[in-house]
Design a protein around this motif. Structure first.
Motif, short mmCIF file in Angstrom:
data_model
loop_
_atom_site.label_atom_id
_atom_site.label_comp_id
_atom_site.label_asym_id
_atom_site.label_seq_id
_atom_site.Cartn_x
_atom_site.Cartn_y
_atom_site.Cartn_z
N ALA A 83 23.27 30.95 44.63
CA ALA A 83 23.78 32.12 45.34
C ALA A 83 25.17 31.84 45.89
O ALA A 83 26.09 32.67 45.78
CB ALA A 83 22.83 32.50 46.46
N LEU A 84 25.35 30.64 46.46
CA LEU A 84 26.65 30.30 47.04
C LEU A 84 27.72 30.22 45.96
O LEU A 84 28.85 30.65 46.16
CB LEU A 84 26.55 28.95 47.75
N HIS A 132 27.93 31.85 43.22
CA HIS A 132 28.37 33.19 42.85
C HIS A 132 29.16 33.84 43.97
O HIS A 132 30.11 34.57 43.71
CB HIS A 132 27.16 34.05 42.48
N ALA A 133 28.75 33.57 45.23
CA ALA A 133 29.43 34.21 46.35
C ALA A 133 30.88 33.77 46.42
O ALA A 133 31.76 34.56 46.77
CB ALA A 133 28.71 33.89 47.65
N SER A 186 32.63 32.47 43.82
CA SER A 186 33.30 32.36 42.52
C SER A 186 34.57 33.18 42.50
O SER A 186 35.52 32.87 41.79
CB SER A 186 32.36 32.83 41.40
N LYS A 198 35.09 36.05 41.25
CA LYS A 198 35.31 36.81 40.02
C LYS A 198 34.34 37.97 39.96
O LYS A 198 33.37 37.94 39.22
CB LYS A 198 35.13 35.91 38.81
N PRO A 199 34.56 39.01 40.76
CA PRO A 199 33.66 40.15 40.70
C PRO A 199 33.84 40.89 39.38
O PRO A 199 34.94 40.96 38.83
CB PRO A 199 34.07 41.02 41.88
N THR A 200 32.73 41.42 38.88
CA THR A 200 32.79 42.14 37.61
C THR A 200 32.92 43.64 37.82
O THR A 200 32.91 44.39 36.86
CB THR A 200 31.54 41.86 36.78
N THR A 201 33.03 44.07 39.07
CA THR A 201 33.13 45.49 39.36
C THR A 201 34.40 46.07 38.75
O THR A 201 35.45 45.46 38.81
CB THR A 201 33.16 45.71 40.87
N GLN A 249 37.06 48.98 39.16
CA GLN A 249 37.52 49.93 40.18
C GLN A 249 37.95 51.19 39.47
O GLN A 249 39.14 51.48 39.41
CB GLN A 249 38.68 49.31 40.95
N ASP A 257 40.72 53.97 40.42
CA ASP A 257 41.99 53.31 40.74
C ASP A 257 42.56 52.58 39.54
O ASP A 257 43.74 52.70 39.24
CB ASP A 257 41.78 52.31 41.89
#
Lengths: 397, 205
Positions: B35-36, B38-39, B41, B43-46, B48, B51
């Motif tokens: 978990a850490l 990923h927290a 990393s 590199k969010p895959t979201t 936007q 925008d």
């Protein structure tokens, strides 16, 4: 009458001020903890989390609050109306009532005049009252489940009841060691006993108690590794299935207040409270010292809260028999072993440092309990079961 | 008496759990570590979306366009191939003979008097594109088509030509995929001077 007020006013106003602080801070904190939780969840899942409302999405919590307040109040036809309304308020009331004896900043052990970071200072049964009150929070959930008149809600409430009863025992066992070491039930005294060097913090000589306490306290908050009362896959929404809008908010405010309470308790009982290397000894009344100590305490609490949120996404939910097994077969024996060690060290007046050997007992005890667990798990599946009937294709005469 | 194991059933054994695993603590530590990781990393895959517009591949099948030739006329020769091929019946063409006395149109025989595509009926399968012998109809990479009424989602010839004007100037030009066998009138086939594409490249190839 006026003279009476003048007489009690110096001790009355700090209490009223502390109550005001708690009443003002807790709902806002509850809202913002949901926001932080969403952010933490998002980062752990490689997402961004709420970021549309305000800078970094900071106003999301306020927007959520407004939305939930303005929602229509739906009351299902089949609920017991009175209990249906009482349950969420009771839930929040018990959660906030536990904060009465909770120091949210440094409290000197000799009680001076002026503002203190606690509602009721110097309560000699502080920790006992805290545990008694927080046990009552099971009532809110059970009332909610019963009043909903819905079998899934009731299942959730029953699970919650069983869970509370089971985990209260290791919770109490782990705290007894701390109380015995400090010689007081008063939370301020327990924190003061952890002054001096950092090695005096309870976590360094009672790590076993810390693990037991944190696990059971987490179970008392109904959060994710232990959130069987509201597990969505099995029980729709658990005890709050029939609740919406502001009543739902009250339930969740209670849950997050519990998280904060547990984090405060962990910090105060095991992480040395407002003590820090270089910031030891009795509390001085200077403003700077007070603020610094408050900062230290709040930082410790936030780290515990962050860890609880992290655990939520790191661990899968327990199955119900595993949940019960963990409490009755794992934590309670370990708690008794830990209590025994503390008692031996204190009774024979052995040096305090010897207690750090409970760390050894942690390993030994875990090994023993794990052996038991292992033998249960590795028992052949067919043992103790009726042998399956053998069907033969041969026709016998 | 032991249970006789049936041959048709596969019997599996649960993996043995040692005391280290049964302590839960190592598993908890590894879970927290994951978990850490990923927290932090970073590199969010979201995406936007409003925008930052996504990069649409050029062979995306979005809103149609009607191409123009060099003279700026509609390239379509009103052969009805696309209307015939369309599985959703969303194309409607009314052909007319090209005005012979007009010097601008004197090298053409037929042209579409009206050419309407109902963008709401269309399933964006791209079969009109494949059927067209002169590469007149193409699907662009415009994906965010919206409208307030059903009537405005029925694109007529002018609207489809304006989609061409828009996409050919803004760099959203779709690529030619050689999916169908190009007809003799196709400028693609003429410029490539390679005849029909090798078999096996397209669905009909």
């Amino acid at each position: 009458m006026i003279e009476y007020f003048q007489q009690i006013w110096p001790s009355l106003w700090p209490t009223l001020a502390a109550i005001g602080v708690i009443l003002a801070v807790v709902p806002v904190l509850g809202l913002y903890i949901t926001f932080i939780e969403r952010k933490v969840a998002a980062y752990i899942q490689d997402r961004l989390g709420p970021n549309r409302v305000g800078p970094f999405g900071l106003f999301q919590a306020i927007a959520d609050g407004i939305k939930l307040f303005l929602k229509e109040q739906t009351i299902p036809d089949h609920v017991y109306t009175f209990l249906y309304f009482v349950a969420p308020t009771f839930s929040l009331m018990t959660a906030m009532f536990a904060l009465v004896v909770m120091p949210f900043g440094p409290v000197p052990t000799e009680y001076k005049e002026g503002f203190r970071y606690i509602v009721a200072p110097g309560i000699d049964i502080g920790i006992l009252m805290m545990i008694a009150i927080s046990s009552l929070s099971a009532y809110g959930i059970i009332l909610g489940g019963w009043a909903s008149n819905n079998k899934y809600s009731l299942y959730g409430a029953i699970r919650s009841c069983a869970q509370f009863i089971s985990y209260e025992i290791p919770l109490g066992l782990s705290i007894i060691g701390v109380i015995a070491a400090a010689g007081s039930l008063n939370i301020e005294q327990i924190v003061a006993a952890q002054g001096g060097s950092m090695l005096n913090w309870n976590m360094f000589w009672q790590p076993l108690a810390l693990i037991i306490f944190f696990t059971s306290a987490l179970a008392e908050t109904n959060r994710l590794p232990f959130d069987l009362p509201e597990c969505e896959q099995e029980l729709v929404g658990g005890f709050h299935t029939e609740y919406g809008g502001i009543k739902f908010v009250l339930f969740f405010l209670a849950e997050y207040t519990h998280v904060v309470t547990v984090s405060f308790l962990t910090s105060l009982l095991f992480f040395g409270g407002w003590h820090f290397p270089g910031l030891t000894g009795p509390v001085d009344a200077s403003l700077g010292g007070m603020l610094l100590r408050t900062f230290v305490l709040v930082s410790k609490v936030s780290m515990v809260v962050a860890f609880i949120m992290l655990l939520r996404w790191a661990l899968p939910r327990f199955r119900f028999d595993q949940l019960m097994g963990l409490a009755w077969k794992g934590l309670i024996p370990l708690g008794i072993v830990n209590l025994l060690c503390v008692a031996v060290v204190l009774t024979f007046d052995l040096p305090k440092h010897l207690l750090s050997f409970t760390a050894l007992f942690l390993v030994v005890g875990a090994m023993i309990s794990a052996r038991n667990l292992q033998s249960t798990i590795n028992r052949p599946r067919s043992a103790g079961r009726e042998p399956a009937p053998v069907y033969s294709s041969k026709v016998t005469a | 008496m032991t249970t006789k194991k049936q041959k048709t059933v596969k019997w599996g054994e649960e993996p043995k759990i040692g005391w280290v695993e049964a302590m839960y603590l190592p598993a908890i530590a590894s879970g927290v570590a994951t978990a850490l990781k990923h927290a932090f990393s970073g590199k969010p895959t979201t995406r936007q979306y409003p925008d930052v517009e996504p990069e649409i591949p050029p062979n995306y099948r979005g809103v149609h366009r009607l191409n123009r030739d060099e003279a700026g006329r509609v390239k379509c020769v009103a052969c009805y191939m696309c209307q015939t091929a369309c599985p959703a019946n969303c194309i409607e063409i009314i052909a007319a003979p090209a005005p012979k006395d007009d010097p601008h149109w004197k090298d053409r025989d037929k042209f579409p008097e009206t050419f309407t595509i109902d963008e709401l009926r269309c399933i964006y399968c791209g079969m009109c594109e494949e059927a067209c012998p002169v590469d007149a109809i193409e699907l662009t990479s415009i994906y965010d088509l919206t409208g307030m009424t059903r009537a405005e989602m029925v694109f007529d010839k002018e609207k489809l030509l304006s989609v061409f004007d828009e996409t050919s100037t803004t760099g959203k030009d779709p690529i030619r995929t050689h999916r169908g066998a190009l007809g003799p009138a196709s400028e693609e086939a003429a410029s490539a001077k390679q005849g029909p594409p090798p078999p096996g490249r397209g669905r009909h190839g």
